[in-house]
Design a protein around this motif. Sequence first.
Motif, mmCIF file in Angstrom:
data_model
loop_
_atom_site.group_PDB
_atom_site.id
_atom_site.type_symbol
_atom_site.label_atom_id
_atom_site.label_comp_id
_atom_site.label_asym_id
_atom_site.label_seq_id
_atom_site.Cartn_x
_atom_site.Cartn_y
_atom_site.Cartn_z
ATOM 1 N N ASP A 187 56.032 62.072 5.191
ATOM 2 C CA ASP A 187 55.278 62.737 6.249
ATOM 3 C C ASP A 187 53.802 62.363 6.118
ATOM 4 O O ASP A 187 53.093 62.869 5.246
ATOM 5 C CB ASP A 187 55.462 64.253 6.132
ATOM 6 N N ARG A 190 50.661 65.106 6.319
ATOM 7 C CA ARG A 190 50.349 66.108 5.296
ATOM 8 C C ARG A 190 50.084 65.433 3.958
ATOM 9 O O ARG A 190 50.578 64.346 3.697
ATOM 10 C CB ARG A 190 51.503 67.105 5.142
ATOM 11 N N LEU A 191 49.321 66.116 3.097
ATOM 12 C CA LEU A 191 49.103 65.712 1.720
ATOM 13 C C LEU A 191 49.383 66.896 0.814
ATOM 14 O O LEU A 191 49.024 68.035 1.129
ATOM 15 C CB LEU A 191 47.665 65.232 1.498
ATOM 16 N N ASP A 192 50.014 66.627 -0.344
ATOM 17 C CA ASP A 192 50.264 67.707 -1.288
ATOM 18 C C ASP A 192 49.083 67.835 -2.257
ATOM 19 O O ASP A 192 48.061 67.152 -2.118
ATOM 20 C CB ASP A 192 51.594 67.505 -2.017
ATOM 21 N N ALA A 193 49.231 68.716 -3.243
ATOM 22 C CA ALA A 193 48.124 68.995 -4.157
ATOM 23 C C ALA A 193 47.740 67.795 -5.014
ATOM 24 O O ALA A 193 46.615 67.722 -5.528
ATOM 25 C CB ALA A 193 48.495 70.177 -5.060
ATOM 26 N N ASP A 194 48.646 66.842 -5.174
ATOM 27 C CA ASP A 194 48.360 65.656 -5.967
ATOM 28 C C ASP A 194 47.880 64.485 -5.122
ATOM 29 O O ASP A 194 47.647 63.393 -5.635
ATOM 30 C CB ASP A 194 49.614 65.235 -6.742
ATOM 31 N N HIS A 197 51.680 62.027 0.288
ATOM 32 C CA HIS A 197 52.412 62.465 1.471
ATOM 33 C C HIS A 197 53.776 62.973 1.018
ATOM 34 O O HIS A 197 54.500 62.258 0.315
ATOM 35 C CB HIS A 197 52.597 61.304 2.450
ATOM 36 N N PRO A 198 54.161 64.185 1.399
ATOM 37 C CA PRO A 198 55.449 64.711 0.946
ATOM 38 C C PRO A 198 56.627 63.992 1.592
ATOM 39 O O PRO A 198 56.536 63.473 2.708
ATOM 40 C CB PRO A 198 55.397 66.183 1.370
ATOM 41 N N ASP A 199 57.736 63.973 0.875
ATOM 42 C CA ASP A 199 58.960 63.377 1.385
ATOM 43 C C ASP A 199 59.651 64.304 2.370
ATOM 44 O O ASP A 199 59.641 65.539 2.204
ATOM 45 C CB ASP A 199 59.937 63.114 0.243
ATOM 46 N N TYR A 301 55.626 55.881 -4.100
ATOM 47 C CA TYR A 301 56.743 56.010 -3.159
ATOM 48 C C TYR A 301 57.786 54.906 -3.367
ATOM 49 O O TYR A 301 58.480 54.518 -2.421
ATOM 50 C CB TYR A 301 56.256 55.972 -1.708
ATOM 51 N N ASN A 330 54.497 59.081 -8.575
ATOM 52 C CA ASN A 330 55.389 59.457 -7.474
ATOM 53 C C ASN A 330 56.401 58.361 -7.166
ATOM 54 O O ASN A 330 56.571 57.957 -6.022
ATOM 55 C CB ASN A 330 54.570 59.805 -6.229
#
Length: 480
Positions: A187, A190-194, A197-199, A301, A330
Amino acid sequence: MHHSGSIGGVSRSALAALGVPMGLASVPVSAPQGWRDHWQVAAWQPQVSLTHHGAGVTATLDRAPAEIFDLFSTARSVPANTYHVSPNGNDANAGTDAAPFRSIWKAVSAANASGQPAKIVVKAGDYGKPYNPSQFLNLRPTVDIAFVATGGRVVVGTWDDFGSPAKDGTYTNCYSYSLGNVDRVIDRARLDADGFHPDLLHVSDAATCNRIGGSWTLEAGKIYIHRADGKAVTDANTRVLRAAGGTWRFDAPVSIYVGAEDSISGFDTMGGSGGAGLHYQPGTKPAAMKAVVVERSTFAYCGGTTYQSNGTLIANLHGLALFSDCDASNNVKDGFSAGNDGNFGAQCHMVTVNSRAILCGRGSAQSCNSLTAHDDAVIADFAGEFGRTNGGSVRTIGNSRCWLSGTNIADDRGDRVSGGMTPPAAIMAGDNAQIWADRAVVSMPPATAAVFADTQAAVRLRAMPPMRSNPQGNGTVEEW
């Protein structure tokens, strides 16, 4: 009371040597003799100083990474040919600054045809599957090449641009189009805390995808994507990383530089082959040692539903691999990996500096490590950040030798959750491997293995902060 410049009777220099922050003073570090005895790169041996500060530790080499590459090759400093690539280029062009290529692989092909060391200058932008350096694994460099990013971040990877697919006629929450293989869907909105982009969640079939927002599936030659926010699927908000291909692949013994000539540029790799995002594995030993030098670049990724891929994989390199200010996080398997398995006498050395590999190990993958060495590889890390990985964050096996200095290792998870046998462990030495850890910080929960050594292996510690748990295993764990 007069202490002659000391604190509590201990001199500032002595405290600094133990890793106690003393302003921004840099402290030189010295290689352990047992590690130095195995280092065989005559052109360069790590000379490093550590600066301790409030945010942690920063390492400084005696030379810039690009200068170290220049000890092995003229591809960056005095190339025989220079080719230019731009998102606005055309592969029918001449590859000059005024008429650049569109594809990085086109420049690689031109360099190969010349038979001489080359520099490839790549302007900032996106270079997916049709344009990436390996032409989706159909092309490999046969000459020394310096890949130089300019003007910002160069994003390379295994995705196709798919435009704006229509809503599926049957599963109306999904957007769909025809596709042969997929490894991972992320995605981009969005960006996560690290900072990733989340899966999107991979589910078993289109009907399930239709029910679950934030999911995808591949069924009967068609991909179905159901975004959690309900928005239409576009190239701007969704990236589909393909399987059965890769981004950076090298199987000839050549020297490679991946970096930049300015402070804002570098390469970001999204997706990799069955091996890694950056996979260097020649099949022959060159007469002289080669170098793979990478700076200010990321490899993330990699791997997914099809492949268990590493961020980087250096195998059978007769020479030096240096990663400076890089991130191999990741990924489905390992972050930074080095080994010799070609049985032709390659002497692989890998050094990581101010680099990170976290969140490695996903799905059913086992024995996943942030930093790992196999066979008789010789590796070192300076001021690295590793952890939250499944199967031993820093793990070495075989007859490998590993030196850690200023390394931060935290919260390894082990691989038992995915059916493996490895308990949570920060530093692990297996077989006959030897690890020296100097002023490394290990943060692991109580009753886990901060340090583990197999029967014939050894881990030696110096100036280490206290750890919550005692060492585990039947091997040697001692001070040095």
